[in-house]
Scaffold this active site. Sequence first.
Site, PDB file in Angstrom:
ATOM      1  CD  GLU A  89      23.019  78.251  32.467  1.00 23.32           C
ATOM      2  OE1 GLU A  89      21.885  78.308  31.976  1.00 23.32           O
ATOM      3  OE2 GLU A  89      23.750  79.236  32.617  1.00 23.32           O
ATOM      4  CB  CYS A 102      32.006  76.814  32.695  1.00 18.89           C
ATOM      5  SG  CYS A 102      31.199  77.711  33.998  1.00 18.89           S
ATOM      6  CB  CYS A 109      23.404  80.409  43.613  1.00 17.83           C
ATOM      7  SG  CYS A 109      24.886  80.870  44.542  1.00 17.83           S
ATOM      8  CB  CYS A 113      26.668  87.913  43.663  1.00 22.62           C
ATOM      9  SG  CYS A 113      27.777  86.922  44.683  1.00 22.62           S
ATOM     10  CB  CYS A 116      25.537  86.639  39.995  1.00 22.68           C
ATOM     11  SG  CYS A 116      25.647  84.942  39.415  1.00 22.68           S
ATOM     12  CB  CYS A 330      26.752  83.854  35.084  1.00 23.08           C
ATOM     13  SG  CYS A 330      28.454  84.233  34.718  1.00 23.08           S
TER      14      CYS A 330
HETATM   15  N1  SAH Z   1      29.786  80.872  43.215  1.00 19.85           N
HETATM   16  C1  SAH Z   1      31.107  80.838  42.666  1.00 19.85           C
HETATM   17  C2  SAH Z   1      31.180  80.311  41.261  1.00 19.85           C
HETATM   18  C3  SAH Z   1      30.130  80.723  40.245  1.00 19.85           C
HETATM   19  S1  SAH Z   1      30.206  82.283  39.453  1.00 19.85           S
HETATM   20  C4  SAH Z   1      31.762  82.195  42.781  1.00 19.85           C
HETATM   21  O1  SAH Z   1      31.105  83.122  43.235  1.00 19.85           O
HETATM   22  O2  SAH Z   1      32.934  82.310  42.452  1.00 19.85           O
HETATM   23  C5  SAH Z   1      31.695  82.386  38.537  1.00 19.85           C
HETATM   24  C6  SAH Z   1      32.208  83.810  38.405  1.00 19.85           C
HETATM   25  O3  SAH Z   1      31.394  84.577  37.489  1.00 19.85           O
HETATM   26  C7  SAH Z   1      32.189  84.574  39.716  1.00 19.85           C
HETATM   27  O4  SAH Z   1      33.366  85.316  39.840  1.00 19.85           O
HETATM   28  C8  SAH Z   1      30.986  85.487  39.523  1.00 19.85           C
HETATM   29  O5  SAH Z   1      31.040  86.589  40.378  1.00 19.85           O
HETATM   30  C9  SAH Z   1      31.094  85.839  38.062  1.00 19.85           C
HETATM   31  N2  SAH Z   1      29.876  86.379  37.428  1.00 19.85           N
HETATM   32  C10 SAH Z   1      28.595  86.241  37.830  1.00 19.85           C
HETATM   33  N3  SAH Z   1      27.760  86.863  36.977  1.00 19.85           N
HETATM   34  C11 SAH Z   1      28.526  87.398  36.007  1.00 19.85           C
HETATM   35  C12 SAH Z   1      28.256  88.151  34.819  1.00 19.85           C
HETATM   36  N4  SAH Z   1      27.009  88.452  34.458  1.00 19.85           N
HETATM   37  N5  SAH Z   1      29.299  88.529  34.042  1.00 19.85           N
HETATM   38  C13 SAH Z   1      30.564  88.178  34.377  1.00 19.85           C
HETATM   39  N6  SAH Z   1      30.885  87.469  35.471  1.00 19.85           N
HETATM   40  C14 SAH Z   1      29.886  87.078  36.285  1.00 19.85           C
END
Ligand code: SAH
Length: 339
Positions: A89, A102, A109, A113, A116, A330
């Site tokens: 997406e 984005c 992935c 995390c 996420c 995300c």
């Molecule tokens: N893998 C990379 C890029 C993808 S995530 C990274 O970790 O930076 C982009 C950003 O969104 C990251 O900072 C991630 O931690 C954050 N993120 C993930 N899930 C989220 C959510 N549900 N709400 C807000 N930010 C989120």
Amino acid sequence: MKNIYGLKRCDLEEYFLSINEKKFKALQVYEWLYNFRVSSFDEMTNIKKEVREQLKKDFTMEMIEIVKVQEDNLTKKYLFRLKDDNYIEAVLMRHDYGNSVCVSSQVGCNMGCAFCESGRLKKVRDLQTYEIVEQILLIEKELDERISSVVLMGIGEPLDNYDNVLNFIKIINDSKGIAIGARHITLSTCGIIPKIEKLSEENIQINLALSLHAPNDKLRSSIMNVNKVYNISKLIPVIKEYIVKTNRRVTIEYVMLNNVNDSDSCALELAKLLRGMNVYVNLIPYNETNHLEFKKSSKERILKFYDILKKNRINVTIRKEFGSKIDAACGQLRSKEVE
Ligand code: SAH
């Protein structure tokens, strides 16, 4: 067969030389692809027929496919189907300064995390260069508008797909390609140290964002698996080095999770950790998902956290919330499709 949208202009020049043609043909093909946006080699009328036939034998112009668009007034979310039936997406955000997109860099992935959604599906594969480029092309076509900035913050860890992501950046940054200025391209990483070091050698002026999300190793390891390998005490010196080498300010992303990392003492610890660094902190309101136990911090809590950083002379902004109504955060649209 290779997809033509995965080639940098210099790759295409090399190709033409290899078939005994002049390398300026690469520029002509690039103009057809990225200026006139044709969808077949036959439309490239200033390329002689014989060369067009050769191009058809060596390359495809196949596109990934938009299968769903969800929209609210400032955000549009696109679900794409890839040739092998995987889904990814991308999200369009309308700002007063222009359109930003984005994009995803992997299917799934592996970074794990806890908060996420994207990581709920382990990495299936890396995206090919053309699959990242085509997200931009298809969105510009669907909108009939130009995109002015790109963030690599969709599904995936961009530095875990380094070569394709770098090729993508070079293609969209090429003045004869999609021509998005490097300073309008942001790569966000959870902190893969060797790749951050490599990136600092590339001599490109993109923005780097680090997903820090915690001020100490104990807390960061409890929400981000990657911290067990590349922890804060190793990461911060590497970021300092990156700033010196590239002369660029780095963004520190900090997602505000209720009762997890949003206390006053976390703010103070963060300020101490970042003191004197050429960074700015972007506080991200958490987008709650259906599946996970994390909750967003209250507005008051975010403002208090913000104030503490400010008082301690840390540059800080609060990210505008986009798209929470349309599952734009995300990996959420995709995760609905797949489950
Ligand atoms: N893998 C990379 C890029 C993808 S995530 C990274 O970790 O930076 C982009 C950003 O969104 C990251 O900072 C991630 O931690 C954050 N993120 C993930 N899930 C989220 C959510 N549900 N709400 C807000 N930010 C989120």
